[in-house]
Every structure is written in C-alpha cells, then in structure tokens.
Design a protein around this motif. Structure first.
Motif, mmCIF file in Angstrom:
data_model
loop_
_atom_site.group_PDB
_atom_site.id
_atom_site.type_symbol
_atom_site.label_atom_id
_atom_site.label_comp_id
_atom_site.label_asym_id
_atom_site.label_seq_id
_atom_site.Cartn_x
_atom_site.Cartn_y
_atom_site.Cartn_z
ATOM 1 N N GLU A 64 -1.830 -27.644 52.440
ATOM 2 C CA GLU A 64 -0.871 -28.283 51.545
ATOM 3 C C GLU A 64 -1.408 -28.356 50.124
ATOM 4 O OE1 GLU A 64 -1.610 -29.446 54.595
ATOM 5 O OE2 GLU A 64 0.327 -29.393 55.631
ATOM 6 N N ARG A 65 -2.704 -28.610 49.977
ATOM 7 C CA ARG A 65 -3.307 -28.637 48.637
ATOM 8 C C ARG A 65 -3.144 -27.269 47.973
ATOM 9 N NH1 ARG A 65 -6.765 -32.235 47.077
ATOM 10 N NH2 ARG A 65 -7.679 -32.542 49.132
ATOM 11 N N GLY A 66 -3.350 -26.209 48.742
ATOM 12 C CA GLY A 66 -3.179 -24.853 48.219
ATOM 13 C C GLY A 66 -1.755 -24.587 47.772
ATOM 14 N N GLN A 67 -0.790 -25.092 48.530
ATOM 15 C CA GLN A 67 0.611 -24.922 48.133
ATOM 16 C C GLN A 67 0.875 -25.579 46.788
ATOM 17 O OE1 GLN A 67 3.628 -26.012 50.948
ATOM 18 N NE2 GLN A 67 2.498 -25.129 52.664
ATOM 19 N N LEU A 68 0.374 -26.794 46.628
ATOM 20 C CA LEU A 68 0.606 -27.518 45.379
ATOM 21 C C LEU A 68 -0.066 -26.809 44.211
ATOM 22 C CD1 LEU A 68 1.937 -30.005 44.170
ATOM 23 C CD2 LEU A 68 -0.163 -31.275 44.659
ATOM 24 N N LEU A 69 -1.294 -26.370 44.416
ATOM 25 C CA LEU A 69 -2.006 -25.663 43.346
ATOM 26 C C LEU A 69 -1.304 -24.367 42.979
ATOM 27 C CD1 LEU A 69 -5.701 -26.268 44.446
ATOM 28 C CD2 LEU A 69 -4.492 -27.346 42.548
ATOM 29 N N ARG A 70 -0.830 -23.617 43.969
ATOM 30 C CA ARG A 70 -0.127 -22.361 43.676
ATOM 31 C C ARG A 70 1.176 -22.625 42.930
ATOM 32 N NH1 ARG A 70 -1.927 -21.284 48.828
ATOM 33 N NH2 ARG A 70 0.131 -21.365 49.781
ATOM 34 N N ALA A 71 1.907 -23.654 43.320
ATOM 35 C CA ALA A 71 3.174 -23.961 42.651
ATOM 36 C C ALA A 71 2.960 -24.354 41.197
ATOM 37 C CB ALA A 71 3.905 -25.073 43.390
ATOM 38 N N LEU A 72 1.941 -25.133 40.925
ATOM 39 C CA LEU A 72 1.736 -25.625 39.569
ATOM 40 C C LEU A 72 0.952 -24.663 38.695
ATOM 41 C CD1 LEU A 72 1.232 -29.333 40.527
ATOM 42 C CD2 LEU A 72 3.196 -28.324 39.381
ATOM 43 N N ALA A 73 0.253 -23.720 39.309
ATOM 44 C CA ALA A 73 -0.514 -22.747 38.537
ATOM 45 C C ALA A 73 0.349 -21.580 38.058
ATOM 46 C CB ALA A 73 -1.675 -22.204 39.372
ATOM 47 N N SER A 74 1.504 -21.394 38.667
ATOM 48 C CA SER A 74 2.398 -20.309 38.284
ATOM 49 C C SER A 74 3.427 -20.820 37.290
ATOM 50 C CB SER A 74 3.116 -19.769 39.517
ATOM 51 O OG SER A 74 4.225 -18.975 39.138
ATOM 52 N N ASP A 75 3.453 -20.223 36.116
ATOM 53 C CA ASP A 75 4.450 -20.625 35.118
ATOM 54 C C ASP A 75 5.867 -20.433 35.651
ATOM 55 O OD1 ASP A 75 2.502 -21.344 33.261
ATOM 56 O OD2 ASP A 75 2.570 -19.412 32.236
ATOM 57 N N ALA A 76 6.114 -19.317 36.334
ATOM 58 C CA ALA A 76 7.469 -19.046 36.832
ATOM 59 C C ALA A 76 7.893 -20.076 37.871
ATOM 60 C CB ALA A 76 7.536 -17.638 37.431
ATOM 61 N N ILE A 77 7.007 -20.400 38.795
ATOM 62 C CA ILE A 77 7.348 -21.383 39.830
ATOM 63 C C ILE A 77 7.524 -22.759 39.205
ATOM 64 C CG2 ILE A 77 6.536 -22.580 41.902
ATOM 65 C CD1 ILE A 77 5.088 -19.949 42.688
ATOM 66 N N ARG A 78 6.565 -23.144 38.411
ATOM 67 C CA ARG A 78 6.593 -24.482 37.803
ATOM 68 C C ARG A 78 7.851 -24.694 36.953
ATOM 69 N NH1 ARG A 78 1.423 -27.249 35.160
ATOM 70 N NH2 ARG A 78 2.392 -29.052 34.213
ATOM 71 N N THR A 79 8.138 -23.761 36.061
ATOM 72 C CA THR A 79 9.299 -23.948 35.182
ATOM 73 C C THR A 79 10.616 -23.836 35.949
ATOM 74 O OG1 THR A 79 9.242 -21.631 34.465
ATOM 75 C CG2 THR A 79 8.081 -23.241 33.083
ATOM 76 N N SER A 80 10.670 -23.030 36.983
ATOM 77 C CA SER A 80 11.879 -22.964 37.802
ATOM 78 C C SER A 80 12.116 -24.296 38.510
ATOM 79 C CB SER A 80 11.781 -21.839 38.832
ATOM 80 O OG SER A 80 11.878 -20.590 38.198
ATOM 81 N N LEU A 81 11.054 -24.901 39.021
ATOM 82 C CA LEU A 81 11.196 -26.209 39.665
ATOM 83 C C LEU A 81 11.592 -27.278 38.648
ATOM 84 C CD1 LEU A 81 8.194 -26.102 42.163
ATOM 85 C CD2 LEU A 81 10.641 -25.957 42.712
ATOM 86 N N GLU A 82 11.041 -27.199 37.455
ATOM 87 C CA GLU A 82 11.425 -28.157 36.411
ATOM 88 C C GLU A 82 12.915 -28.041 36.092
ATOM 89 O OE1 GLU A 82 7.424 -28.893 33.745
ATOM 90 O OE2 GLU A 82 8.600 -27.090 33.336
ATOM 91 N N ARG A 83 13.397 -26.825 35.924
ATOM 92 C CA ARG A 83 14.824 -26.631 35.634
ATOM 93 C C ARG A 83 15.688 -27.054 36.823
ATOM 94 N NH1 ARG A 83 12.693 -22.089 32.851
ATOM 95 N NH2 ARG A 83 12.941 -20.758 34.675
ATOM 96 N N HIS A 84 15.258 -26.699 38.011
ATOM 97 C CA HIS A 84 16.022 -27.015 39.224
ATOM 98 C C HIS A 84 16.200 -28.527 39.390
ATOM 99 C CE1 HIS A 84 17.494 -26.563 43.315
ATOM 100 N NE2 HIS A 84 16.588 -27.426 43.728
ATOM 101 N N PHE A 85 15.144 -29.283 39.160
ATOM 102 C CA PHE A 85 15.194 -30.732 39.352
ATOM 103 C C PHE A 85 15.488 -31.504 38.062
ATOM 104 C CE2 PHE A 85 12.487 -29.509 43.035
ATOM 105 C CZ PHE A 85 13.322 -29.987 44.033
ATOM 106 N N GLY A 86 15.519 -30.834 36.922
ATOM 107 C CA GLY A 86 15.792 -31.501 35.661
ATOM 108 C C GLY A 86 14.680 -32.440 35.227
ATOM 109 N N ILE A 87 13.440 -31.982 35.394
ATOM 110 C CA ILE A 87 12.269 -32.806 35.077
ATOM 111 C C ILE A 87 11.247 -31.991 34.292
ATOM 112 C CG2 ILE A 87 12.493 -34.330 37.093
ATOM 113 C CD1 ILE A 87 10.348 -32.581 38.475
ATOM 114 N N ALA A 88 10.249 -32.681 33.779
ATOM 115 C CA ALA A 88 9.074 -32.049 33.188
ATOM 116 C C ALA A 88 7.898 -32.445 34.063
ATOM 117 C CB ALA A 88 8.853 -32.532 31.763
ATOM 118 N N LEU A 89 7.098 -31.484 34.485
ATOM 119 C CA LEU A 89 5.952 -31.762 35.346
ATOM 120 C C LEU A 89 4.673 -31.853 34.535
ATOM 121 C CD1 LEU A 89 6.807 -29.324 38.260
ATOM 122 C CD2 LEU A 89 6.850 -31.829 38.347
ATOM 123 N N ALA A 90 3.779 -32.695 34.987
ATOM 124 C CA ALA A 90 2.438 -32.798 34.419
ATOM 125 C C ALA A 90 1.481 -32.891 35.604
ATOM 126 C CB ALA A 90 2.319 -34.025 33.522
#
Length: 130
Positions: A64-90
């Motif tokens: 699960e830690r690897g999943q989180l790191l992969r999601a947040l390390a990828s600009d495409a994944i991270r920004t897609s999730l931000e747009r999808h949920f209407g949030i900014a991640l940090a």
C-alpha cells in the motif's frame, strides 16, 4: 509498473488522447489503496470548513505504501486525481498526504504544510526506510 493498463486503453493512447475518466478508472483499479485514501481525504474536506484534511496513519503494508508513492510521484496520476476530486494534494513523507481546496495553493496554510520546516518537523526514525 505503476498501472495495469488495459489493451484497449493502450490502443487508444497509441492513437491519440484518452479520456481522463478512463485514466482515473485505471488508477482506481491499479492503485486502490492510494485512490481510496485520496477519495476519503477529499470527502472529509468537502464535508467540513477545515482548511485541509490529512492522513497520518501509515499504510498497512509496503504494498500500500508503494501504491501511494507511485500515485503521488507521477505528475499525470497526481494531477488527474486532483482534477477528479476537485482538490490540491500535498505530500510530506511516506504516508502524510493532505487534501486542500485548490484555492489554498499559494496560501499561508498550504505554504506552511509544504515548507521545508514542516518537512523536517515531520520526520522520525520510522520514516527512514520508507
């Protein structure tokens, strides 16, 4: 490999742009822990007037830690999730991810959360190998 991409999605990508909804679906099925954690933070944020919602609980395993790191390390994944949920991640360490309202970027609370001082203060020996 970060994502389990279907042959259909791969073929679409080879021929041009793909719909972001299809990409987010691939993220959801490939990285379910990361997706569900971010979804829960977004829901928590939207249900309150708090400036942000964050996770301080370590993932149950390295998978699960690897999943989180992969999601947040990828600009495409991270920004897609931000747009999808209407949030900014940090993100501060192996698991402390926070959801902010998009307008918070550049603001005092977001700046404090993402500052080098906060990064240093959020360290502890158990995070060394993450």
């Amino acid at each position: 490999m970060s994502l389990d991409v279907s042959p259909q999605l791969l073929a679409e990508a080879e021929h041009g742009d793909i719909r972001e909804e299809e990409f987010v679906h691939t993220v959801r099925t490939s990285l379910p822990y990361a997706y569900d954690l971010i979804a829960s933070l977004a829901a928590e944020l939207k249900g309150t007037t708090a400036e942000f919602s964050d996770n301080q609980t370590p993932p149950p395993s390295e998978k699960e830690r690897g999943q989180l790191l992969r999601a947040l390390a990828s600009d495409a994944i991270r920004t897609s999730l931000e747009r999808h949920f209407g949030i900014a991640l940090a993100f501060q360490n192996c698991h402390r991810v926070a959801a902010f309202r998009p307008a918070a970027r550049g603001g005092e609370t977001y700046g404090r959360f993402t500052s080098v001082r906060s990064q240093v203060l959020n360290q502890s020996p158990e995070f060394r190998d993450c």
